[in-house]
Motif scaffolding. Structure first.
Motif, PDB file in Angstrom:
ATOM      1  N   VAL A 185       0.491  -1.286  -0.332  1.00  0.00           N
ATOM      2  CA  VAL A 185       0.326  -0.328   0.207  1.00  0.00           C
ATOM      3  C   VAL A 185       1.106   1.004  -0.151  1.00  0.00           C
ATOM      4  O   VAL A 185       0.430   2.272  -0.779  1.00  0.00           O
ATOM      5  N   GLU A 186       1.692   1.249   1.173  1.00  0.00           N
ATOM      6  CA  GLU A 186       2.782   2.466   1.031  1.00  0.00           C
ATOM      7  C   GLU A 186       4.252   2.801  -0.442  1.00  0.00           C
ATOM      8  O   GLU A 186       3.619   4.050  -0.614  1.00  0.00           O
ATOM      9  N   MET A 187       4.109   1.657  -1.180  1.00  0.00           N
ATOM     10  CA  MET A 187       4.349   2.156  -2.163  1.00  0.00           C
ATOM     11  C   MET A 187       3.587   2.246  -3.894  1.00  0.00           C
ATOM     12  O   MET A 187       4.044   3.098  -4.116  1.00  0.00           O
ATOM     13  N   VAL A 188       2.163   2.197  -3.438  1.00  0.00           N
ATOM     14  CA  VAL A 188       1.114   2.352  -4.449  1.00  0.00           C
ATOM     15  C   VAL A 188       0.883   3.890  -4.313  1.00  0.00           C
ATOM     16  O   VAL A 188       0.869   4.269  -5.004  1.00  0.00           O
ATOM     17  N   ALA A 189       0.896   3.924  -2.753  1.00  0.00           N
ATOM     18  CA  ALA A 189       0.629   5.557  -2.171  1.00  0.00           C
ATOM     19  C   ALA A 189       1.820   6.229  -2.800  1.00  0.00           C
ATOM     20  O   ALA A 189       2.018   7.436  -3.379  1.00  0.00           O
ATOM     21  N   GLY A 190       3.175   6.324  -2.958  1.00  0.00           N
ATOM     22  CA  GLY A 190       3.480   6.239  -2.778  1.00  0.00           C
ATOM     23  C   GLY A 190       4.389   6.919  -5.004  1.00  0.00           C
ATOM     24  O   GLY A 190       4.760   7.444  -5.279  1.00  0.00           O
ATOM     25  N   ILE A 191       3.518   5.723  -5.610  1.00  0.00           N
ATOM     26  CA  ILE A 191       3.660   5.668  -6.468  1.00  0.00           C
ATOM     27  C   ILE A 191       2.312   6.662  -8.009  1.00  0.00           C
ATOM     28  O   ILE A 191       3.154   8.054  -8.496  1.00  0.00           O
ATOM     29  N   ARG A 192       1.400   7.049  -6.582  1.00  0.00           N
ATOM     30  CA  ARG A 192       0.728   7.861  -6.973  1.00  0.00           C
ATOM     31  C   ARG A 192       1.076   8.929  -6.765  1.00  0.00           C
ATOM     32  O   ARG A 192       1.126   9.729  -7.172  1.00  0.00           O
ATOM     33  N   GLN A 193       1.666   9.390  -5.966  1.00  0.00           N
ATOM     34  CA  GLN A 193       2.193  10.734  -6.026  1.00  0.00           C
ATOM     35  C   GLN A 193       3.030  11.617  -6.247  1.00  0.00           C
ATOM     36  O   GLN A 193       3.213  12.311  -6.839  1.00  0.00           O
ATOM     37  N   ILE A 194       4.350  10.401  -7.232  1.00  0.00           N
ATOM     38  CA  ILE A 194       5.152  10.703  -8.492  1.00  0.00           C
ATOM     39  C   ILE A 194       4.078  11.222  -9.603  1.00  0.00           C
ATOM     40  O   ILE A 194       4.798  12.169  -9.831  1.00  0.00           O
ATOM     41  N   ILE A 195       3.161  10.636  -9.707  1.00  0.00           N
ATOM     42  CA  ILE A 195       2.362  11.326 -11.011  1.00  0.00           C
ATOM     43  C   ILE A 195       1.143  12.106 -10.493  1.00  0.00           C
ATOM     44  O   ILE A 195       1.655  13.411 -11.397  1.00  0.00           O
ATOM     45  N   ARG A 219      11.497   6.909 -14.857  1.00  0.00           N
ATOM     46  CA  ARG A 219      12.664   7.273 -14.400  1.00  0.00           C
ATOM     47  C   ARG A 219      12.130   7.407 -12.810  1.00  0.00           C
ATOM     48  O   ARG A 219      12.945   6.896 -11.634  1.00  0.00           O
ATOM     49  N   ALA A 220      11.405   8.331 -12.543  1.00  0.00           N
ATOM     50  CA  ALA A 220      10.991   8.773 -11.552  1.00  0.00           C
ATOM     51  C   ALA A 220      10.368   7.774 -10.642  1.00  0.00           C
ATOM     52  O   ALA A 220      10.744   7.170  -9.114  1.00  0.00           O
ATOM     53  N   ILE A 221      10.083   6.595 -10.911  1.00  0.00           N
ATOM     54  CA  ILE A 221       9.099   5.511 -10.622  1.00  0.00           C
ATOM     55  C   ILE A 221      10.237   4.576 -10.175  1.00  0.00           C
ATOM     56  O   ILE A 221      11.137   4.393  -9.088  1.00  0.00           O
ATOM     57  N   LYS A 222      11.007   4.289 -10.804  1.00  0.00           N
ATOM     58  CA  LYS A 222      12.079   3.476 -10.174  1.00  0.00           C
ATOM     59  C   LYS A 222      13.915   4.167  -9.948  1.00  0.00           C
ATOM     60  O   LYS A 222      13.977   3.173  -9.194  1.00  0.00           O
ATOM     61  N   HIS A 223      13.586   4.883 -10.244  1.00  0.00           N
ATOM     62  CA  HIS A 223      14.946   6.213  -8.667  1.00  0.00           C
ATOM     63  C   HIS A 223      14.539   5.766  -7.428  1.00  0.00           C
ATOM     64  O   HIS A 223      15.008   5.406  -6.908  1.00  0.00           O
ATOM     65  N   GLN A 224      12.880   6.198  -7.962  1.00  0.00           N
ATOM     66  CA  GLN A 224      12.613   6.243  -5.466  1.00  0.00           C
ATOM     67  C   GLN A 224      12.063   4.453  -5.306  1.00  0.00           C
ATOM     68  O   GLN A 224      12.089   4.010  -4.143  1.00  0.00           O
TER      69      GLN A 224
END
Length: 321
Positions: free
Chosen positions: A223-233, A282-287
């Motif tokens: 859940v934490e990772m999905v939330a982080g990806i949504r924030q990047i978007i 790039r941002a998703i794979k970096h984080q």
């Protein structure tokens, strides 16, 4: 694959191999069913660790035309096989041997030998259990044990931890059964201990099967990772209207497949859209280095909802048929 996972498996493999040989020798010398069950238990655990190492090796193979997303799920498959072996071989043989001993009881000779072997086994198993629990504690962080097992994507560590915990419980039961048979003269108690050991193994196998089955059929990212990806978007919100869909899938403990459907602003040129997709990946794979593959689809909210509706209709027709 994490080095810590391998360290845990190698420690358990070495300990169980030595313990198995010692237990079988003691069982043959003393005639104890409980000790024989413990020998079978350690032998099965040794084979299981070998299968986990084999699964880790197979999972590292690079992607090819037949398996374009790699072989990561092989680790989950072999972990599930381990659960089946614990149930079929370890539990089944232990219960059978216990029933046989109760039906045809014979005294345990030289019980002191069993006590010495069991005490040594407790030391070896205790060390292996500590190494597994220490690595598991690093992975679980502040989460509770049950929550950490349910959310873990690496079955190697919690499989070994489950096995070692069952082994410690089995040693206690074997010790108690042999001692009770010696003190009371009720020889059948040795066989009863063997049955209890089999039931412990059965419970362990069921718990492992439930957890590894969930991984095998596909689990999403945390859940934490999905939330982080949504924030990047969301950080690109001035050029992205909405997130239509975000799907993730673990192909392995550290191999995540990510598929995203986005509704971009209509006034964005094709070249700019391509740059946004590049920046997002790039941002998703970096984080999140565990995200190995990212597929981003440009699609309007309306068309996405239309496709989802059509898929739902087809699914309902299939159920009705």
């Amino acid at each position: 694959m994490a080095t810590g996972s391998k360290k845990v498996i190698y420690a358990a493999l070495a300990g169980n191999a030595l313990i198995a040989v010692t237990k079988f020798a003691a069982a043959l010398y003393t005639g104890s069913s409980a000790m024989l069950s413990e020998g079978i238990h350690s032998l099965v655990d040794t084979g299981n660790q070998g299968l986990l190492l084999y699964g880790m090796h197979r999972a590292r193979r690079p992607a090819d035309d037949n398996h374009p997303f790699g072989y990561g799920p092989e680790l989950y498959f072999w972990s599930f096989v381990v659960a089946i072996l614990i149930f079929a071989v370890g539990s089944g043989v232990s219960i059978y041997e216990g029933i046989h001993k109760i039906q045809d009881p014979h005294p345990v000779t030289s019980p002191v030998v069993n006590y010495v072997v069991l005490a040594a086994a407790m030391i070896f198993e205790g060390v292996a259990w500590y190494i597994a629990f220490k690595e598991f504690s690093v992975q679980r962080g502040t989460r509770g044990i049950v929550q950490a097992v349910r959310e873990s994507k690496d079955p190697t560590v919690f499989t070994v931890l489950f096995e070692d915990t069952a082994a410690m419980l089995g040693l206690v039961v074997a010790f108690a059964g042999i001692l009770a048979a010696q003190l009371t003269g009720a020889i059948w108690l040795d066989g009863a201990a063997s049955i209890v050991i089999g039931l412990i193994l059965a419970g362990t196998a069921v718990a492992l099967a439930i957890e590894t089955k969930s991984l095998l059929i596909g689990e999403s990212a945390s859940v934490e990772m999905v939330a982080g990806i949504r924030q990047i978007i969301a950080d690109h919100g001035n050029r992205i209207s909405s997130i239509n869909e975000l799907r993730s899938l673990h192909n392995g403990p550290h191999d995540i497949l990510l598929a995203i459907s986005l509704d971009f602003r209509d006034d964005i040129a094709a070249g700019e859209l391509e740059e946004i997709v590049y920046a997002l990946e790039r941002a998703i794979k970096h984080q999140f280095p565990s995200v190995r593959r990212v597929f981003i689809e440009a699609q309007s909210v309306y068309r996405h909802a239309q496709i989802v509706g059509e898929e739902a209709a087809l699914e309902n027709e299939g159920k009705a048929g």
